[in-house]
Design a protein around this motif. Structure first.
Motif, short mmCIF file in Angstrom:
data_model
loop_
_atom_site.label_atom_id
_atom_site.label_comp_id
_atom_site.label_asym_id
_atom_site.label_seq_id
_atom_site.Cartn_x
_atom_site.Cartn_y
_atom_site.Cartn_z
N ALA A 56 5.08 -4.59 15.15
CA ALA A 56 5.14 -4.33 13.72
C ALA A 56 3.83 -3.73 13.22
O ALA A 56 3.83 -2.81 12.39
N GLY A 57 2.73 -4.22 13.73
CA GLY A 57 1.42 -3.67 13.34
C GLY A 57 1.28 -2.21 13.76
O GLY A 57 0.76 -1.39 13.00
N VAL A 58 1.72 -1.89 14.96
CA VAL A 58 1.65 -0.50 15.43
C VAL A 58 2.51 0.40 14.56
O VAL A 58 2.08 1.49 14.14
N PHE A 59 3.73 -0.05 14.24
CA PHE A 59 4.60 0.76 13.40
C PHE A 59 4.05 0.90 11.98
O PHE A 59 4.19 1.95 11.36
N MET A 60 3.42 -0.15 11.46
CA MET A 60 2.81 -0.04 10.13
C MET A 60 1.64 0.94 10.16
O MET A 60 1.45 1.72 9.22
N LEU A 61 0.86 0.92 11.22
CA LEU A 61 -0.25 1.88 11.36
C LEU A 61 0.28 3.30 11.45
O LEU A 61 -0.26 4.21 10.79
N ILE A 62 1.33 3.51 12.21
CA ILE A 62 1.93 4.84 12.31
C ILE A 62 2.47 5.28 10.96
O ILE A 62 2.27 6.43 10.55
N GLY A 63 3.14 4.38 10.25
CA GLY A 63 3.67 4.71 8.93
C GLY A 63 2.57 5.04 7.94
O GLY A 63 2.69 5.99 7.16
N ALA A 64 1.47 4.27 7.97
CA ALA A 64 0.36 4.55 7.07
C ALA A 64 -0.26 5.91 7.38
O ALA A 64 -0.58 6.68 6.46
N GLN A 65 -0.44 6.21 8.65
CA GLN A 65 -0.99 7.52 9.03
C GLN A 65 -0.06 8.64 8.57
O GLN A 65 -0.53 9.66 8.06
N TYR A 66 1.22 8.45 8.72
CA TYR A 66 2.19 9.46 8.30
C TYR A 66 2.12 9.69 6.80
O TYR A 66 2.09 10.83 6.33
N LEU A 67 2.07 8.60 6.04
CA LEU A 67 2.02 8.74 4.58
C LEU A 67 0.70 9.33 4.11
O LEU A 67 0.67 10.25 3.29
N ILE A 68 -0.40 8.82 4.63
CA ILE A 68 -1.71 9.29 4.18
C ILE A 68 -1.93 10.75 4.57
O ILE A 68 -2.26 11.59 3.73
N TRP A 69 -1.77 11.05 5.86
CA TRP A 69 -2.04 12.41 6.30
C TRP A 69 -1.01 13.39 5.78
O TRP A 69 -1.33 14.54 5.47
N GLY A 70 0.24 12.96 5.65
CA GLY A 70 1.25 13.83 5.09
C GLY A 70 0.94 14.18 3.64
O GLY A 70 1.01 15.33 3.21
N TRP A 71 0.53 13.19 2.87
CA TRP A 71 0.18 13.42 1.46
C TRP A 71 -1.08 14.27 1.36
O TRP A 71 -1.15 15.23 0.61
N LEU A 72 -2.10 13.92 2.15
CA LEU A 72 -3.37 14.63 2.08
C LEU A 72 -3.24 16.08 2.55
O LEU A 72 -3.71 17.01 1.88
N LEU A 73 -2.59 16.29 3.67
CA LEU A 73 -2.47 17.65 4.19
C LEU A 73 -1.56 18.51 3.32
O LEU A 73 -1.80 19.71 3.18
N GLU A 74 -0.55 17.91 2.71
CA GLU A 74 0.29 18.67 1.79
C GLU A 74 -0.53 19.11 0.57
O GLU A 74 -0.43 20.25 0.12
N ARG A 75 -1.36 18.22 0.06
CA ARG A 75 -2.21 18.56 -1.09
C ARG A 75 -3.21 19.67 -0.72
O ARG A 75 -3.41 20.61 -1.48
N ILE A 76 -3.83 19.57 0.44
CA ILE A 76 -4.77 20.60 0.88
C ILE A 76 -4.05 21.93 1.05
O ILE A 76 -4.54 22.99 0.64
N TYR A 77 -2.87 21.89 1.67
CA TYR A 77 -2.10 23.11 1.90
C TYR A 77 -1.72 23.77 0.58
O TYR A 77 -1.87 24.98 0.41
N ARG A 78 -1.24 22.98 -0.38
CA ARG A 78 -0.82 23.55 -1.66
C ARG A 78 -2.01 24.06 -2.46
O ARG A 78 -1.93 25.10 -3.10
N ASN A 79 -3.14 23.37 -2.44
CA ASN A 79 -4.33 23.84 -3.15
C ASN A 79 -4.88 25.11 -2.51
O ASN A 79 -5.32 26.01 -3.20
N GLY A 80 -4.83 25.18 -1.20
CA GLY A 80 -5.28 26.40 -0.53
C GLY A 80 -4.40 27.57 -0.86
O GLY A 80 -4.86 28.69 -1.06
#
Length: 86
Positions: A56-80
């Motif tokens: 469960a901890g591994v899946f929560m870490l994967i989910g957090a990475q997906y949400l954080i990096w997905g949100w951050l990279l989408e914002r960087i991509y759209r601003n660029g």
């Protein structure tokens, strides 16, 4: 040639009609999974619960990475993209 008559073709399927869905399938699968986890925890004297917690901890870490990096990279991509258009 065969003298037997050819049977009629079945009607074509109607792809516009969607199959009925129910949340009970997911609920029953979840209940079954919980029973299996509890049974395996009792049978292994508690060691299986450690495996479940680590999983469960591994899946929560994967989910957090997906949400954080997905949100951050989408914002960087759209601003660029906006900066290039200006």
């Amino acid at each position: 040639m065969s003298a037997k008559p050819v049977p009629p073709q079945p009607p074509p399927p109607d792809f516009n009609e969607k199959p009925r869905s129910s949340a009970w399938t997911i609920v029953l699968a979840g209940v079954g999974l919980m029973f299996a986890i509890v049974a395996l925890t009792f049978l292994t004297l508690g060691y299986f619960s450690l495996v479940v917690m680590i999983g469960a901890g591994v899946f929560m870490l994967i989910g957090a990475q997906y949400l954080i990096w997905g949100w951050l990279l989408e914002r960087i991509y759209r601003n660029g993209r906006e900066n290039l258009e200006e």
